[in-house]
Design a protein around this motif. Sequence first.
Motif, mmCIF file in Angstrom:
data_model
loop_
_atom_site.group_PDB
_atom_site.id
_atom_site.type_symbol
_atom_site.label_atom_id
_atom_site.label_comp_id
_atom_site.label_asym_id
_atom_site.label_seq_id
_atom_site.Cartn_x
_atom_site.Cartn_y
_atom_site.Cartn_z
ATOM 1 N N THR A 62 -3.925 -63.358 -68.227
ATOM 2 C CA THR A 62 -4.432 -63.667 -66.896
ATOM 3 C C THR A 62 -3.279 -64.180 -66.046
ATOM 4 O O THR A 62 -2.210 -64.532 -66.547
ATOM 5 C CB THR A 62 -5.529 -64.744 -66.946
ATOM 6 N N TRP A 63 -3.505 -64.254 -64.737
ATOM 7 C CA TRP A 63 -2.468 -64.802 -63.853
ATOM 8 C C TRP A 63 -2.142 -66.246 -64.241
ATOM 9 O O TRP A 63 -0.981 -66.671 -64.185
ATOM 10 C CB TRP A 63 -2.933 -64.747 -62.401
ATOM 11 N N PHE A 64 -3.161 -66.991 -64.638
ATOM 12 C CA PHE A 64 -2.958 -68.378 -65.066
ATOM 13 C C PHE A 64 -2.051 -68.449 -66.290
ATOM 14 O O PHE A 64 -1.066 -69.210 -66.305
ATOM 15 C CB PHE A 64 -4.325 -69.022 -65.358
ATOM 16 N N ARG A 65 -2.347 -67.663 -67.310
ATOM 17 C CA ARG A 65 -1.525 -67.703 -68.528
ATOM 18 C C ARG A 65 -0.139 -67.120 -68.267
ATOM 19 O O ARG A 65 0.848 -67.543 -68.875
ATOM 20 C CB ARG A 65 -2.248 -66.973 -69.662
ATOM 21 N N PHE A 66 -0.061 -66.144 -67.369
ATOM 22 C CA PHE A 66 1.237 -65.601 -66.962
ATOM 23 C C PHE A 66 2.066 -66.705 -66.302
ATOM 24 O O PHE A 66 3.254 -66.882 -66.594
ATOM 25 C CB PHE A 66 1.005 -64.426 -66.012
ATOM 26 N N ALA A 67 1.442 -67.469 -65.415
ATOM 27 C CA ALA A 67 2.144 -68.558 -64.743
ATOM 28 C C ALA A 67 2.608 -69.610 -65.744
ATOM 29 O O ALA A 67 3.724 -70.147 -65.634
ATOM 30 C CB ALA A 67 1.232 -69.200 -63.693
ATOM 31 N N GLN A 68 1.775 -69.922 -66.734
ATOM 32 C CA GLN A 68 2.190 -70.879 -67.755
ATOM 33 C C GLN A 68 3.408 -70.370 -68.530
ATOM 34 O O GLN A 68 4.330 -71.143 -68.838
ATOM 35 C CB GLN A 68 1.035 -71.149 -68.726
ATOM 36 N N ALA A 69 3.435 -69.078 -68.823
ATOM 37 C CA ALA A 69 4.580 -68.492 -69.519
ATOM 38 C C ALA A 69 5.843 -68.578 -68.662
ATOM 39 O O ALA A 69 6.942 -68.816 -69.176
ATOM 40 C CB ALA A 69 4.282 -67.042 -69.899
ATOM 41 N N PRO A 112 4.147 -80.792 -57.992
ATOM 42 C CA PRO A 112 3.919 -81.384 -59.310
ATOM 43 C C PRO A 112 2.926 -80.581 -60.146
ATOM 44 O O PRO A 112 2.984 -80.590 -61.381
ATOM 45 C CB PRO A 112 3.375 -82.784 -58.984
ATOM 46 N N SER A 113 2.001 -79.889 -59.485
ATOM 47 C CA SER A 113 1.029 -79.058 -60.200
ATOM 48 C C SER A 113 0.540 -77.963 -59.262
ATOM 49 O O SER A 113 0.726 -78.045 -58.045
ATOM 50 C CB SER A 113 -0.152 -79.887 -60.696
ATOM 51 N N LEU A 114 -0.089 -76.937 -59.835
ATOM 52 C CA LEU A 114 -0.654 -75.865 -59.025
ATOM 53 C C LEU A 114 -1.788 -75.195 -59.768
ATOM 54 O O LEU A 114 -1.875 -75.270 -61.003
ATOM 55 C CB LEU A 114 0.399 -74.834 -58.622
ATOM 56 N N SER A 115 -2.665 -74.546 -59.017
ATOM 57 C CA SER A 115 -3.807 -73.839 -59.589
ATOM 58 C C SER A 115 -3.586 -72.342 -59.473
ATOM 59 O O SER A 115 -3.157 -71.843 -58.423
ATOM 60 C CB SER A 115 -5.097 -74.226 -58.851
ATOM 61 N N VAL A 116 -3.897 -71.614 -60.558
ATOM 62 C CA VAL A 116 -3.694 -70.168 -60.604
ATOM 63 C C VAL A 116 -4.938 -69.523 -61.206
ATOM 64 O O VAL A 116 -5.530 -70.041 -62.167
ATOM 65 C CB VAL A 116 -2.436 -69.796 -61.422
ATOM 66 N N VAL A 117 -5.304 -68.387 -60.657
ATOM 67 C CA VAL A 117 -6.527 -67.674 -61.053
ATOM 68 C C VAL A 117 -6.510 -67.297 -62.536
ATOM 69 O O VAL A 117 -5.537 -66.735 -63.040
ATOM 70 C CB VAL A 117 -6.684 -66.405 -60.184
ATOM 71 N N ASP A 118 -7.615 -67.615 -63.210
ATOM 72 C CA ASP A 118 -7.709 -67.349 -64.653
ATOM 73 C C ASP A 118 -8.812 -66.356 -64.995
ATOM 74 O O ASP A 118 -9.140 -66.177 -66.162
ATOM 75 C CB ASP A 118 -7.966 -68.677 -65.388
ATOM 76 N N ASP A 119 -9.403 -65.697 -63.984
ATOM 77 C CA ASP A 119 -10.471 -64.737 -64.265
ATOM 78 C C ASP A 119 -10.106 -63.320 -63.825
ATOM 79 O O ASP A 119 -10.981 -62.504 -63.568
ATOM 80 C CB ASP A 119 -11.792 -65.183 -63.634
ATOM 81 N N GLN A 120 -8.802 -63.038 -63.735
ATOM 82 C CA GLN A 120 -8.308 -61.680 -63.519
ATOM 83 C C GLN A 120 -7.361 -61.351 -64.668
ATOM 84 O O GLN A 120 -6.428 -62.104 -64.951
ATOM 85 C CB GLN A 120 -7.569 -61.555 -62.185
ATOM 86 N N LEU A 121 -7.613 -60.229 -65.321
ATOM 87 C CA LEU A 121 -6.877 -59.861 -66.535
ATOM 88 C C LEU A 121 -6.043 -58.610 -66.296
ATOM 89 O O LEU A 121 -6.530 -57.631 -65.731
ATOM 90 C CB LEU A 121 -7.866 -59.617 -67.679
ATOM 91 N N GLY A 122 -4.775 -58.648 -66.725
ATOM 92 C CA GLY A 122 -3.911 -57.487 -66.555
ATOM 93 C C GLY A 122 -2.687 -57.567 -67.450
ATOM 94 O O GLY A 122 -2.616 -58.402 -68.360
ATOM 95 N N SER A 123 -1.718 -56.714 -67.174
ATOM 96 C CA SER A 123 -0.505 -56.632 -67.987
ATOM 97 C C SER A 123 0.727 -56.759 -67.097
ATOM 98 O O SER A 123 1.114 -55.795 -66.425
ATOM 99 C CB SER A 123 -0.454 -55.296 -68.741
#
Length: 282
Positions: free
Chosen positions: A204-211, A160-171
Motif C-alpha cells: 500500500t502507499w502507507f507501507r511504501f512510505a514506511q519503506a 514529525p509525522s504524516l498520514s498516508v493512504v493504506d487502502d490502495q494496493l499496488g506495485s
Amino acid sequence: MILVPGGRGQLGHDLAALSPSVRPMSSAELDVTSVTAADLAGATAVINCAAYTAVDAAETDEARAFEVNAVGPGLLAEACASLGIPLIHVSTDYVFSGDGTQPYEPSDPVGPKSAYGRTKLEGERRVLEAGGWVVRTAWVYGVHGSNFVKTMAALESSRPSLSVVDDQLGSPTWSKHLAAGLLELASVLPDERLLHATNGGETTWFRFAQAIFEELGADPARVQPCTTADFPRPAPRPAYSVLSGAAWAAAGLRPLPHWRSALSDAFQAGVVAPRTGAAPLE
C-alpha cells in the motif's frame, strides 16, 4: 535509433542512460499530437513515454488529455506502421476499475473511473489497432522528475509525522527497471501485444512510505495509516492496482525485481539526493 517521445521525464532519462541507441525527445522536439512519418526518419523503433499525466486536472481538461493520451498515440502508431517500425506505448493501471482482488491480467475487463484512465484506454486501443505494443505499468518513480519517493523524503525532513493512504494496493516500480524491460521488449517483440510490467510484489502507499523512511534511516512509525476518504481528490484512485506479470514472463521477458529490493537499489542509485548538514527531527 530508438526514438522516445516524452523522453525528458524520469523513464526517458533511464532509457537513454541504459542504451546509446536511445534518442529522448521533448514535446517541443516531437509533438505526438501532430506527428507524421517524416518526424520519425531514421528510427528503428519508437518507445512512447509522452502522456498527459495530471490525473486530477484531466477531470476538467479531458479534451486536452484525450489529444495527448489517445489522438497522439494513434497518430504515432499509424506513422510507425507506415514505416514498418515497432511502436511500444506505455500505459497505466488506471484503465482498470480498481475493484479487483487479484492481480490484473492484460486480458481482464477494463473499466476506467477517471478521465485520465479513459483517455489512456483509448490510446491503447488505437495503438493495438495499428499493430503496436502496449505496456501497462503503475506507481512509477525514478531519479529524475517528481514522484512519491521524493515527496515522502521531503516530508520526512520537514514533518514529525504524516498520514498516508493504506487502502490502495499496488506495485511500486523503479523507472530504471521498467526502462530495462522496455528495451528488452524492443529487442524481442513477442507476438503478445498487450503486456504488464511492474516491479514484483504488492504493497500500500502507507507501507511504501514506511519503506522509504527505512531507506532514509528514519523511524517508519512516524508514518501513520489513513483512508482514501480522508483525502478526497477530484479523480478517483484505483483501490487495487496490482498488475500480473504472468504474460510478460510467458513472452520470454525477464520479470522485474521485487519492489522492496528495487527501492533499496534506487536509493543506492541516488533517487533521493544525500543530505548535507540536515539536523534530525526530534
